[in-house]
Design a protein around this motif. Structure first.
Motif, mmCIF file in Angstrom:
data_model
loop_
_atom_site.group_PDB
_atom_site.id
_atom_site.type_symbol
_atom_site.label_atom_id
_atom_site.label_comp_id
_atom_site.label_asym_id
_atom_site.label_seq_id
_atom_site.Cartn_x
_atom_site.Cartn_y
_atom_site.Cartn_z
ATOM 1 N N LEU A 1 0.845 -1.197 0.000
ATOM 2 C CA LEU A 1 0.000 0.000 0.000
ATOM 3 C C LEU A 1 0.879 1.245 0.000
ATOM 4 O O LEU A 1 1.729 1.413 0.885
ATOM 5 N N ILE A 2 0.686 2.082 -0.995
ATOM 6 C CA ILE A 2 1.277 3.424 -1.012
ATOM 7 C C ILE A 2 0.156 4.357 -0.597
ATOM 8 O O ILE A 2 -0.771 4.624 -1.359
ATOM 9 N N ALA A 3 0.211 4.843 0.641
ATOM 10 C CA ALA A 3 -0.949 5.470 1.284
ATOM 11 C C ALA A 3 -0.976 6.983 1.182
ATOM 12 O O ALA A 3 -1.849 7.619 1.781
ATOM 13 N N ILE A 4 -0.055 7.592 0.465
ATOM 14 C CA ILE A 4 -0.071 9.050 0.298
ATOM 15 C C ILE A 4 0.003 9.397 -1.190
ATOM 16 O O ILE A 4 0.601 8.677 -1.986
ATOM 17 N N ASP A 5 -0.632 10.512 -1.540
ATOM 18 C CA ASP A 5 -0.555 11.014 -2.910
ATOM 19 C C ASP A 5 0.830 11.590 -3.190
ATOM 20 O O ASP A 5 1.490 12.116 -2.285
ATOM 21 N N ASN A 6 1.226 11.531 -4.448
ATOM 22 C CA ASN A 6 2.417 12.265 -4.848
ATOM 23 C C ASN A 6 2.046 13.723 -5.121
ATOM 24 O O ASN A 6 0.925 14.143 -4.824
ATOM 25 N N THR A 7 2.942 14.482 -5.685
ATOM 26 C CA THR A 7 2.691 15.903 -5.886
ATOM 27 C C THR A 7 1.976 16.204 -7.204
ATOM 28 O O THR A 7 1.721 17.362 -7.517
ATOM 29 N N VAL A 8 1.625 15.150 -7.936
ATOM 30 C CA VAL A 8 1.034 15.348 -9.260
ATOM 31 C C VAL A 8 -0.463 15.087 -9.261
ATOM 32 O O VAL A 8 -1.260 15.912 -9.710
ATOM 33 N N SER A 9 -0.891 13.932 -8.729
ATOM 34 C CA SER A 9 -2.286 13.525 -8.868
ATOM 35 C C SER A 9 -2.691 12.605 -7.724
ATOM 36 O O SER A 9 -1.892 12.333 -6.820
ATOM 37 N N ALA A 10 -3.922 12.096 -7.788
ATOM 38 C CA ALA A 10 -4.424 11.165 -6.769
ATOM 39 C C ALA A 10 -3.780 9.799 -6.989
ATOM 40 O O ALA A 10 -4.264 8.990 -7.774
ATOM 41 N N SER A 11 -2.682 9.527 -6.301
ATOM 42 C CA SER A 11 -1.849 8.365 -6.622
ATOM 43 C C SER A 11 -1.826 7.287 -5.543
ATOM 44 O O SER A 11 -1.068 6.322 -5.652
ATOM 45 N N ILE A 12 -2.640 7.438 -4.477
ATOM 46 C CA ILE A 12 -2.724 6.377 -3.464
ATOM 47 C C ILE A 12 -3.179 5.086 -4.150
ATOM 48 O O ILE A 12 -4.114 5.101 -4.942
ATOM 49 N N ARG A 13 -2.530 3.956 -3.830
ATOM 50 C CA ARG A 13 -2.909 2.701 -4.486
ATOM 51 C C ARG A 13 -2.396 1.501 -3.709
ATOM 52 O O ARG A 13 -1.430 1.582 -2.952
ATOM 53 N N PHE A 14 -3.080 0.396 -3.909
ATOM 54 C CA PHE A 14 -2.593 -0.906 -3.477
ATOM 55 C C PHE A 14 -1.680 -1.444 -4.575
ATOM 56 O O PHE A 14 -1.867 -1.124 -5.767
#
Length: 326
Positions: free
Chosen positions: A237-250
């Motif tokens: 799980l990557i639980a935080i967005d990056n600085t570009v878009s909604a990037s949280i994902r399993f």
């Protein structure tokens, strides 16, 4: 900066008072005929913003523990709150208890709250019928003071996408809410009467009511067989967005093989799930939840994504609920 942290002091910039929900609140409160209280007046920014928003009140009453401008009465308003006012518009002090402890700063012993702004807001609501407060955006997930909360506005600075960001003088939009912090900010609008629901806004865009948005959340899960920060977990799980878009994902755990899994990590982790997981299905669930709830129930933190929205963090409780959905 430490001097400002000690008093929770961040002076207001930008103008949220131009927005439609505040304009409606101002009319309902009969603002033009009111002597308006600013109990944490700082440098007297708020009256200037009210004037720039083409609004007025009969007069102002200013107080602050450390006055930053002329015409402000010196008073510790947390200990001795001014009485006899019906309308309060303020930017109360913000200071987390754990931050105060870590930095050796004073924190009132009289309150059980974990942040100074909650104690300040309680004082405002106890003594005033109409309250408008610039507070952390995270407030809307706290569950506090909902009885009289009629509107909550997530104040997002202007980006190249100007669809929902009306300009202030000079066409800048809601540019920068504070001069020395990028903390995600909201404007809470309270009235004397109780409300059955809370309208949630992003600037001038009505996202829905609290109850409407909550319907799109999965049922909470108490399944402790789903284990977070498990080095041998079968789900990443990557639980935080990056600085570009909604990037949280399993993701597959192999993708995180170079990341050390630490006990207290909340941003990138492996999860132990006692069944075979369908990662595509989990990400589809997550995407639907984010779209339907407009990210209201994900924690915002410093930094605006390139697409014009706050970066968000997915907490463990919602993550567990998504994984455990039937």
């Amino acid at each position: 900066m430490d001097k400002k942290r000690a008093s929770g002091r961040y002076y207001t910039r930008g103008n949220p008072f131009r927005l439609e929900p505040f304009q409606t609140w101002a009319q309902a409160s009969n603002l033009a005929q009111q002597i308006t209280l600013e109990p944490f007046a700082g440098a007297k920014d708020i009256p200037q913003l009210i004037d720039a928003a083409n609004l007025q009140c009969q007069d102002w009453a200013f107080f602050d523990i450390q006055p930053g401008a002329e015409g402000i009465a010196q008073r510790d308003t947390l200990a001795d709150f001014p009485k006899g006012f019906n309308v309060c518009i303020t930017n109360p002090p913000w200071l987390a208890r754990n931050s105060a402890t870590r930095r050796g700063l004073p924190f009132p012993e009289a309150t059980r709250y974990d942040d100074l702004y909650k104690y300040a807001l309680e004082q405002c609501l106890t003594h005033c019928g109409w309250v408008a407060a610039i507070i952390p955006e995270a407030f809307i997930r706290s569950g506090l003071f909902l009885k009289r909360l009629h509107d909550f506005i997530s104040l997002v600075p202007q980006t190249q996408d100007k669809t929902n960001y009306p300009p202030d003088k000079g066409g800048r939009g809601i540019s920068v809410m504070f001069e020395d912090t990028e903390h995600p900010v909201g404007l809470a609008l309270f009235a004397p009467d109780a409300t059955s629901d809370v309208r949630i806004w992003r600037n001038n865009q009505l996202l829905g009511t609290m109850s409407e948005l909550r319907r799109h959340l999965p049922q909470p899960s108490a399944n402790r067989n789903i284990v977070f920060n498990d080095p041998a977990g079968n789900l990443g799980l990557i639980a935080i967005d990056n600085t570009v878009s909604a990037s949280i994902r399993f993701c597959p755990p192999e993708e995180l093989k170079d990341y050390p899994i630490r006990v207290h990590c909340r941003s990138i982790t492996k999860i132990g799930v006692p069944w075979r997981v369908d990662i595509d299905m989990l990400n589809a669930r997550l995407k639907t939840i984010r779209e339907k709830t407009h990210d209201v129930f994900l924690t915002a933190f410093k930094g605006i994504r390139r697409d014009g929205h706050y970066r968000r963090r997915l907490d463990w409780a919602l993550s567990r609920a998504i994984v455990d959905m039937e």
